[in-house]
Design a protein around this motif. Structure first.
Motif, PDB file in Angstrom:
ATOM      1  N   ILE A  95       3.242   1.974  -5.955  1.00 33.25           N
ATOM      2  CA  ILE A  95       3.220   2.681  -4.675  1.00 33.25           C
ATOM      3  C   ILE A  95       1.792   3.069  -4.306  1.00 33.25           C
ATOM      4  CG2 ILE A  95       3.908   4.830  -3.522  1.00 33.25           C
ATOM      5  CD1 ILE A  95       6.605   4.542  -5.039  1.00 33.25           C
ATOM      6  N   VAL A  96       1.038   3.588  -5.266  1.00 35.35           N
ATOM      7  CA  VAL A  96      -0.357   3.963  -5.007  1.00 35.35           C
ATOM      8  C   VAL A  96      -1.179   2.725  -4.661  1.00 35.35           C
ATOM      9  CG1 VAL A  96      -2.464   4.884  -6.063  1.00 35.35           C
ATOM     10  CG2 VAL A  96      -0.278   6.055  -6.412  1.00 35.35           C
ATOM     11  N   LEU A  97      -1.020   1.662  -5.422  1.00 36.77           N
ATOM     12  CA  LEU A  97      -1.745   0.410  -5.177  1.00 36.77           C
ATOM     13  C   LEU A  97      -1.428  -0.153  -3.799  1.00 36.77           C
ATOM     14  CD1 LEU A  97      -3.522  -1.934  -6.306  1.00 36.77           C
ATOM     15  CD2 LEU A  97      -1.394  -2.972  -7.080  1.00 36.77           C
ATOM     16  N   LEU A  98      -0.155  -0.185  -3.452  1.00 31.19           N
ATOM     17  CA  LEU A  98       0.239  -0.694  -2.133  1.00 31.19           C
ATOM     18  C   LEU A  98      -0.245   0.213  -1.008  1.00 31.19           C
ATOM     19  CD1 LEU A  98       3.835  -2.047  -2.716  1.00 31.19           C
ATOM     20  CD2 LEU A  98       1.808  -3.350  -2.093  1.00 31.19           C
ATOM     21  N   GLY A  99      -0.245   1.506  -1.238  1.00 31.66           N
ATOM     22  CA  GLY A  99      -0.750   2.434  -0.226  1.00 31.66           C
ATOM     23  C   GLY A  99      -2.221   2.214   0.058  1.00 31.66           C
ATOM     24  N   LEU A 100      -3.011   2.065  -0.985  1.00 33.07           N
ATOM     25  CA  LEU A 100      -4.439   1.816  -0.815  1.00 33.07           C
ATOM     26  C   LEU A 100      -4.697   0.455  -0.176  1.00 33.07           C
ATOM     27  CD1 LEU A 100      -5.798   3.244  -4.186  1.00 33.07           C
ATOM     28  CD2 LEU A 100      -6.026   4.239  -1.900  1.00 33.07           C
ATOM     29  N   ALA A 101      -3.979  -0.575  -0.638  1.00 32.51           N
ATOM     30  CA  ALA A 101      -4.159  -1.916  -0.086  1.00 32.51           C
ATOM     31  C   ALA A 101      -3.739  -1.972   1.382  1.00 32.51           C
ATOM     32  CB  ALA A 101      -3.365  -2.935  -0.904  1.00 32.51           C
ATOM     33  N   THR A 102      -2.667  -1.292   1.720  1.00 28.96           N
ATOM     34  CA  THR A 102      -2.195  -1.281   3.108  1.00 28.96           C
ATOM     35  C   THR A 102      -3.175  -0.546   4.016  1.00 28.96           C
ATOM     36  OG1 THR A 102       0.094  -1.359   2.346  1.00 28.96           O
ATOM     37  CG2 THR A 102      -0.274  -0.605   4.601  1.00 28.96           C
ATOM     38  N   ALA A 103      -3.693   0.578   3.568  1.00 32.60           N
ATOM     39  CA  ALA A 103      -4.677   1.315   4.366  1.00 32.60           C
ATOM     40  C   ALA A 103      -5.945   0.481   4.556  1.00 32.60           C
ATOM     41  CB  ALA A 103      -5.007   2.642   3.706  1.00 32.60           C
ATOM     42  N   GLY A 104      -6.390  -0.165   3.482  1.00 35.42           N
ATOM     43  CA  GLY A 104      -7.585  -1.014   3.583  1.00 35.42           C
ATOM     44  C   GLY A 104      -7.373  -2.195   4.505  1.00 35.42           C
TER      45      GLY A 104
END
Length: 118
Positions: free
Chosen positions: A83-92
């Motif tokens: 979830i954290v990884l996807l959140g950061l990747a999605t924001a980027g």
């Protein structure tokens, strides 16, 4: 059909669809009001920026959904880390694709006749 694809590609490359030479953005997130080469106005009416935002939101959400599905099935990453990884990747992805979504929307406006040379 080739003309439409070429105009859309120009938008993704942040090049003016009218003259095919001017740059749409003068800095990282600031779009030129007019093309520096031909002078065409990129957004004539208030609220035209929302189309680019909708394109960006749709593609960013699709990216997150596909990446989450693939990573959730194909890897053993714990759910919290995923979830954290996807959140950061999605924001980027959303921040990096913003300019290109605005350029694509400008190309769509040009194809529909909302942007024209004065």
């Amino acid at each position: 059909m080739l003309r439409i694809l070429r105009i859309l590609l120009l938008g993704l490359l942040l090049t003016c669809p009218a003259c095919r030479h001017g740059r749409m953005f003068r800095s990282l997130f600031v779009m030129n009001v007019r093309c520096p080469v031909c002078g065409v106005i990129f957004e004539r009416d208030a609220g035209e920026v929302t189309g680019g935002m909708a394109i960006n939101m749709t593609l960013t959400s699709t990216f997150a959904l596909v990446a989450g599905g693939v990573l959730g099935i194909a890897t053993d990453i714990p759910a919290g880390e995923l979830i954290v990884l996807l959140g950061l990747a999605t924001a980027g992805f959303g921040m990096l694709f913003y300019r290109h979504a605005r350029g694509l929307w400008t190309s769509i406006l040009y194809l529909t006749g909302s942007i024209f040379e004065d």
